[in-house]
Design a protein around this motif. Sequence first.
Motif, PDB file in Angstrom:
ATOM      1  N   PHE A   1       0.876  -0.917   0.033  1.00  0.00           N
ATOM      2  CA  PHE A   1      -0.133   0.071  -0.086  1.00  0.00           C
ATOM      3  C   PHE A   1       0.904   1.262  -0.056  1.00  0.00           C
ATOM      4  O   PHE A   1       0.715   2.331  -0.725  1.00  0.00           O
TER       5      PHE A   1
ATOM      6  N   GLY B   1       2.495   1.892  -3.354  1.00  0.00           N
ATOM      7  CA  GLY B   1       1.414   2.296  -4.077  1.00  0.00           C
ATOM      8  C   GLY B   1       1.085   3.900  -3.942  1.00  0.00           C
ATOM      9  O   GLY B   1       0.854   4.372  -4.922  1.00  0.00           O
ATOM     10  N   LEU B   2       0.990   4.179  -2.757  1.00  0.00           N
ATOM     11  CA  LEU B   2       0.766   5.472  -2.390  1.00  0.00           C
ATOM     12  C   LEU B   2       2.130   6.655  -2.865  1.00  0.00           C
ATOM     13  O   LEU B   2       1.799   7.484  -3.468  1.00  0.00           O
TER      14      LEU B   2
ATOM     15  N   TRP C   1      -2.873  -0.732  -9.240  1.00  0.00           N
ATOM     16  CA  TRP C   1      -2.999  -0.438  -7.665  1.00  0.00           C
ATOM     17  C   TRP C   1      -4.077   0.349  -7.590  1.00  0.00           C
ATOM     18  O   TRP C   1      -4.718   0.127  -6.463  1.00  0.00           O
TER      19      TRP C   1
ATOM     20  N   ASN D   1      -7.650  -1.355  -7.526  1.00  0.00           N
ATOM     21  CA  ASN D   1      -7.514  -2.287  -6.233  1.00  0.00           C
ATOM     22  C   ASN D   1      -7.680  -1.507  -4.961  1.00  0.00           C
ATOM     23  O   ASN D   1      -8.691  -1.905  -3.974  1.00  0.00           O
ATOM     24  N   SER D   2      -7.225  -0.338  -4.720  1.00  0.00           N
ATOM     25  CA  SER D   2      -7.379   0.409  -3.554  1.00  0.00           C
ATOM     26  C   SER D   2      -8.819   1.020  -3.493  1.00  0.00           C
ATOM     27  O   SER D   2      -9.438   1.126  -2.380  1.00  0.00           O
ATOM     28  N   LYS D   3      -9.446   1.338  -4.794  1.00  0.00           N
ATOM     29  CA  LYS D   3     -10.555   1.788  -4.552  1.00  0.00           C
ATOM     30  C   LYS D   3     -11.800   0.770  -4.217  1.00  0.00           C
ATOM     31  O   LYS D   3     -12.479   0.908  -3.508  1.00  0.00           O
TER      32      LYS D   3
ATOM     33  N   ARG E   1     -11.037  -1.707  -2.305  1.00  0.00           N
ATOM     34  CA  ARG E   1     -10.777  -2.295  -0.992  1.00  0.00           C
ATOM     35  C   ARG E   1     -10.728  -1.224  -0.138  1.00  0.00           C
ATOM     36  O   ARG E   1     -10.120  -1.271   1.047  1.00  0.00           O
ATOM     37  N   ARG E   2     -11.476  -0.332  -0.179  1.00  0.00           N
ATOM     38  CA  ARG E   2     -11.488   0.983   0.649  1.00  0.00           C
ATOM     39  C   ARG E   2     -11.915   0.673   2.134  1.00  0.00           C
ATOM     40  O   ARG E   2     -11.767   1.072   3.169  1.00  0.00           O
TER      41      ARG E   2
ATOM     42  N   LEU F   1      -9.070  -0.472   4.305  1.00  0.00           N
ATOM     43  CA  LEU F   1      -8.318   0.541   4.784  1.00  0.00           C
ATOM     44  C   LEU F   1      -8.533   1.102   6.016  1.00  0.00           C
ATOM     45  O   LEU F   1      -9.601   1.373   6.383  1.00  0.00           O
TER      46      LEU F   1
ATOM     47  N   GLN G   1      -4.759   5.275   6.406  1.00  0.00           N
ATOM     48  CA  GLN G   1      -4.748   5.103   4.897  1.00  0.00           C
ATOM     49  C   GLN G   1      -5.646   5.819   4.049  1.00  0.00           C
ATOM     50  O   GLN G   1      -5.304   6.187   2.796  1.00  0.00           O
TER      51      GLN G   1
ATOM     52  N   VAL H   1      -5.102   8.321   0.889  1.00  0.00           N
ATOM     53  CA  VAL H   1      -5.714   8.121  -0.550  1.00  0.00           C
ATOM     54  C   VAL H   1      -6.602   9.474  -0.771  1.00  0.00           C
ATOM     55  O   VAL H   1      -6.286   9.701  -2.161  1.00  0.00           O
TER      56      VAL H   1
END
Length: 200
Positions: free
Chosen positions: A132, A135-136, A176, A179-181, A183-184, A187, A191, A195
């Motif tokens: 994470f 990716g950030l 990434w 995927n991050s969206k 899996r919010r 988080l 995190q 984001v």
Amino acid sequence: MMPIGQHLANLRRKGGLGKDADRAAERAQQLAAVDEDWHCPWPLDWQRHYRVLADLVDADGQLPDIAPGVLFEGDDLGKWLQRQKNPGTWTQLSTEQQEQLSKLGMQPDQAPSPAPAAARTTKSPSKAQQAFQRGLTALAQWVEREGANRPVPHGHTEEIAVDGETEPVTVKLGVWIPNSKSRRDRLDAEQLAAVRSQCL
């Protein structure tokens, strides 16, 4: 002939001792001589359990250990006793009830003290946390170079410098981001804030 319990219940009612005030006062004194709690302000069910335990103390000199499940005439004395000792129940009892139980040698159980906070050990970040963070970092690098309004192509990769690595690390930024969206909900607050700061 009326059962004694029913008769006492009738006497406890308003005006149950008679309409003549003097006679009612005399009857109240006579009943108090037999049992001072004959007209107690708390529930009779409570008084009945208490009276059985008080009789045991009178007979044995102390309150025996009574486990839940021990019945007397259909009443679970052990369960009742355990409930009275519960700190939450104890505080709801009147002062007189607490005093009566204290005379029997009962005291409320101590409320469990909160468990000491476990000493936090500084763990190294998990692989998911490392991914994470990478990716950030890659996203921040993209935004700085390309601007926040330019979308990242799905197949785009970004090379970033990572502490402890001699070579740049490649991050699949285009993968990434979605995927991050998605899996919010997994988080943590920190995190999520990171984001959002990148307008994601």
